[in-house]
Design a protein around this motif. Sequence first.
Motif, PDB file in Angstrom:
ATOM      1  N   VAL A 152       0.684  -1.118  -0.122  1.00 19.65           N
ATOM      2  CA  VAL A 152      -0.030  -0.084  -0.205  1.00 19.65           C
ATOM      3  C   VAL A 152       0.790   0.819   0.018  1.00 19.65           C
ATOM      4  CG1 VAL A 152      -1.426  -1.463   0.729  1.00 19.65           C
ATOM      5  CG2 VAL A 152      -0.127   0.192   2.549  1.00 19.65           C
ATOM      6  N   ARG A 153       1.848   1.437  -0.065  1.00 20.72           N
ATOM      7  CA  ARG A 153       2.798   1.913   0.015  1.00 20.72           C
ATOM      8  C   ARG A 153       3.161   2.810  -1.293  1.00 20.72           C
ATOM      9  NH1 ARG A 153       8.086   0.521   4.502  1.00 20.72           N
ATOM     10  NH2 ARG A 153       6.293   0.183   6.399  1.00 20.72           N
ATOM     11  N   LEU A 154       3.089   4.478  -1.123  1.00 14.77           N
ATOM     12  CA  LEU A 154       3.745   4.898  -2.650  1.00 14.77           C
ATOM     13  C   LEU A 154       5.168   5.438  -2.900  1.00 14.77           C
ATOM     14  CD1 LEU A 154       0.684   7.448  -2.745  1.00 14.77           C
ATOM     15  CD2 LEU A 154       1.214   4.994  -3.844  1.00 14.77           C
ATOM     16  N   GLU A 155       6.217   4.593  -3.422  1.00 13.47           N
ATOM     17  CA  GLU A 155       7.383   4.311  -3.619  1.00 13.47           C
ATOM     18  C   GLU A 155       7.918   4.708  -4.748  1.00 13.47           C
ATOM     19  OE1 GLU A 155       9.900   0.977  -2.217  1.00 13.47           O
ATOM     20  OE2 GLU A 155       8.847   0.932  -0.123  1.00 13.47           O
ATOM     21  N   TYR A 156       7.633   6.121  -4.537  1.00  9.77           N
ATOM     22  CA  TYR A 156       7.528   6.965  -5.546  1.00  9.77           C
ATOM     23  C   TYR A 156       8.994   7.599  -5.841  1.00  9.77           C
ATOM     24  CZ  TYR A 156       8.490  10.206  -1.705  1.00  9.77           C
ATOM     25  OH  TYR A 156       9.078  11.182  -0.934  1.00  9.77           O
ATOM     26  N   TRP A 157      10.191   7.053  -5.071  1.00 11.04           N
ATOM     27  CA  TRP A 157      11.959   7.504  -5.096  1.00 11.04           C
ATOM     28  C   TRP A 157      12.495   6.306  -5.766  1.00 11.04           C
ATOM     29  CZ3 TRP A 157      14.301   3.105  -2.609  1.00 11.04           C
ATOM     30  CH2 TRP A 157      13.333   2.493  -2.280  1.00 11.04           C
ATOM     31  N   ASN A 158      10.785   4.813  -6.138  1.00 10.37           N
ATOM     32  CA  ASN A 158      11.758   3.521  -6.384  1.00 10.37           C
ATOM     33  C   ASN A 158      11.380   3.609  -8.071  1.00 10.37           C
ATOM     34  OD1 ASN A 158      12.651   1.032  -6.948  1.00 10.37           O
ATOM     35  ND2 ASN A 158      11.501   0.368  -4.983  1.00 10.37           N
ATOM     36  N   VAL A 159      12.378   3.707  -8.788  1.00  2.00           N
ATOM     37  CA  VAL A 159      12.000   3.259 -10.147  1.00  2.00           C
ATOM     38  C   VAL A 159      11.491   2.176 -10.490  1.00  2.00           C
ATOM     39  CG1 VAL A 159      14.306   2.036 -10.724  1.00  2.00           C
ATOM     40  CG2 VAL A 159      12.119   3.356 -12.600  1.00  2.00           C
ATOM     41  N   LEU A 190      -0.947 -10.271 -15.265  1.00  4.92           N
ATOM     42  CA  LEU A 190      -1.099 -10.060 -14.003  1.00  4.92           C
ATOM     43  C   LEU A 190      -0.847 -10.203 -12.698  1.00  4.92           C
ATOM     44  CD1 LEU A 190      -2.816  -7.018 -12.587  1.00  4.92           C
ATOM     45  CD2 LEU A 190      -5.198  -9.192 -12.824  1.00  4.92           C
ATOM     46  N   ILE A 191      -0.494 -12.103 -12.573  1.00  9.25           N
ATOM     47  CA  ILE A 191       0.014 -12.612 -11.182  1.00  9.25           C
ATOM     48  C   ILE A 191       1.366 -11.797 -10.920  1.00  9.25           C
ATOM     49  CG2 ILE A 191       0.872 -14.718 -10.758  1.00  9.25           C
ATOM     50  CD1 ILE A 191      -1.707 -15.867 -11.494  1.00  9.25           C
ATOM     51  N   GLY A 192       2.235 -12.028 -12.140  1.00  9.84           N
ATOM     52  CA  GLY A 192       4.071 -12.216 -12.128  1.00  9.84           C
ATOM     53  C   GLY A 192       3.921 -10.368 -12.437  1.00  9.84           C
ATOM     54  N   SER A 193       2.789  -8.973 -12.834  1.00 10.36           N
ATOM     55  CA  SER A 193       3.065  -7.871 -12.247  1.00 10.36           C
ATOM     56  C   SER A 193       2.559  -8.098 -11.011  1.00 10.36           C
ATOM     57  CB  SER A 193       1.897  -6.983 -12.937  1.00 10.36           C
ATOM     58  OG  SER A 193       2.454  -7.532 -14.187  1.00 10.36           O
ATOM     59  N   ILE A 194       1.748  -8.715  -9.977  1.00 10.92           N
ATOM     60  CA  ILE A 194       1.711  -8.677  -8.586  1.00 10.92           C
ATOM     61  C   ILE A 194       2.452  -8.855  -7.414  1.00 10.92           C
ATOM     62  CG2 ILE A 194      -0.217  -9.291  -6.787  1.00 10.92           C
ATOM     63  CD1 ILE A 194      -1.948  -9.132  -8.667  1.00 10.92           C
ATOM     64  N   LEU A 195       3.144 -10.201  -8.119  1.00  9.37           N
ATOM     65  CA  LEU A 195       3.876 -10.481  -7.784  1.00  9.37           C
ATOM     66  C   LEU A 195       5.675  -9.742  -7.556  1.00  9.37           C
ATOM     67  CD1 LEU A 195       4.343 -13.969  -8.501  1.00  9.37           C
ATOM     68  CD2 LEU A 195       4.589 -13.378  -6.559  1.00  9.37           C
ATOM     69  N   GLN A 196       5.497  -8.632  -8.981  1.00  4.75           N
ATOM     70  CA  GLN A 196       7.111  -7.968  -9.095  1.00  4.75           C
ATOM     71  C   GLN A 196       6.413  -6.525  -7.997  1.00  4.75           C
ATOM     72  OE1 GLN A 196       9.012  -6.093 -12.917  1.00  4.75           O
ATOM     73  NE2 GLN A 196       7.128  -6.410 -12.877  1.00  4.75           N
ATOM     74  N   TRP A 197       5.360  -6.174  -7.945  1.00  6.75           N
ATOM     75  CA  TRP A 197       5.088  -5.147  -7.290  1.00  6.75           C
ATOM     76  C   TRP A 197       5.599  -5.577  -5.388  1.00  6.75           C
ATOM     77  CZ3 TRP A 197      -0.618  -3.512  -6.366  1.00  6.75           C
ATOM     78  CH2 TRP A 197      -1.182  -2.492  -5.884  1.00  6.75           C
ATOM     79  N   TYR A 198       4.881  -6.216  -5.327  1.00  7.92           N
ATOM     80  CA  TYR A 198       5.444  -7.403  -3.912  1.00  7.92           C
ATOM     81  C   TYR A 198       6.957  -7.028  -4.071  1.00  7.92           C
ATOM     82  CZ  TYR A 198       6.072 -10.567  -0.015  1.00  7.92           C
ATOM     83  OH  TYR A 198       6.080 -11.096   1.224  1.00  7.92           O
ATOM     84  N   GLU A 199       8.146  -7.744  -4.611  1.00  8.72           N
ATOM     85  CA  GLU A 199       8.866  -8.142  -4.965  1.00  8.72           C
ATOM     86  C   GLU A 199       9.755  -6.380  -4.465  1.00  8.72           C
ATOM     87  OE1 GLU A 199      12.287  -9.522  -7.507  1.00  8.72           O
ATOM     88  OE2 GLU A 199      11.389  -8.498  -8.448  1.00  8.72           O
ATOM     89  N   SER A 200       9.071  -5.240  -5.156  1.00  7.30           N
ATOM     90  CA  SER A 200       9.382  -4.148  -5.684  1.00  7.30           C
ATOM     91  C   SER A 200       9.713  -3.317  -4.101  1.00  7.30           C
ATOM     92  CB  SER A 200       9.118  -3.012  -6.721  1.00  7.30           C
ATOM     93  OG  SER A 200       7.530  -3.030  -6.650  1.00  7.30           O
ATOM     94  N   VAL A 201       8.730  -3.396  -3.109  1.00  2.00           N
ATOM     95  CA  VAL A 201       8.888  -2.905  -1.957  1.00  2.00           C
ATOM     96  C   VAL A 201       9.190  -3.549  -0.707  1.00  2.00           C
ATOM     97  CG1 VAL A 201       6.522  -1.420  -3.199  1.00  2.00           C
ATOM     98  CG2 VAL A 201       6.127  -3.162  -1.900  1.00  2.00           C
TER      99      VAL A 201
END
Length: 359
Positions: A96-103, A345-356
């Motif tokens: 739920v965080r907005l990591e605007y600094w993180n490409v 979509l599944i891969g993208s959600i996992l990537q979202w989890y990974e990125s934060v």
Amino acid sequence: MATKEATLPQANAEYRWHHNLEPALFTHSPDNAFPNHVGHFLHPTRVTLALKDPNRDEEFLWKSRDHRKNRHVKYTPNQDKSRHGRNSFVGIAHMVRLEYWNVSWWVAIAFTLGSVIWVVNGFYSFLPFVDTSFAQSIAGIGWTAWVGATVFELGSILGVLEAWNRGETANFGWGVRRALGQENASDSNGFAVNSSSEGKAGDLKHQRKWIWFSSDSKYWHELGFLAAFAQFWAATIFWISGFTALPSIQDAISTRTGVLDGVFWTPQVIGGMGFVISSSLLLLETQKRWYMPNPASLGWQVAIWNFIGAIGFTLCGALGYTAQTSTKAAYQSSLSTFWGGWAFLIGSILQWYESVNSV
């Protein structure tokens, strides 16, 4: 110490190691998934970092994907917020965080949004085949295809920027700095860090210049950049089919088979194959050997779902060539878009989890 350092020249002679290191560290056992005759051309995707101090035997495994995805940044810059997910529930809460600094966060968000749009497109395309109460909507299919392809193009551009802007200093983040006992160090994202507070608020200062374009040849030896580059061109070619899916263009070319095949179905096939190549490179980046899957790796899971999605989008275009003359081909083409969109979509959600979540 002499024994440890003796292994360094041999490792560097065999592999293209190019990142900076903390002075108290050295590398050994650099490796990638390819045989030597191919692997020597590419930078290592895994390297063991060790302390030069002969009285200390701490070692840390550096991974190129974690490095590129900013997973060594344990605290949100200028905030007292840990990025380390102690368990899956905490990790999910971080989304739920907005990591605007993180490409890397922007990359994940772009592909998640694009995948949602493609799932909607899949419903527009496939539902009329399984439920006659749903009328086929050329406008719905066309506009979602164009918007989805455009968002994927944006995500692919961000992916290239992510690869260009990975940090130059290779470390294992906070574990290395604690082991070194350093008061000030630089993390893989180019921030100055005070290790006594582990990078909490007020201890992060942006130091590194953002790279908008680079012709440095070193990137051509990195699997992450090669995958991003392939994905960019795949998305660019694929975008043509999104543009020609717009209702007014479809009305003009739908009865002209040669034109339809050339500007609508063929870009889907070529673009889809490019996505297959890109996701394959990302799979290999996370594997110890090219023939050994690594399902325990989060990055590998991201790549395999994107690979499945890429197969679906490729099949959609390939089956589309005969969709006008074969109901079965039209059915399978639409179905491929449907399950391909869900896989992305599944891969993208996992990537979202990974990125934060930091490692």
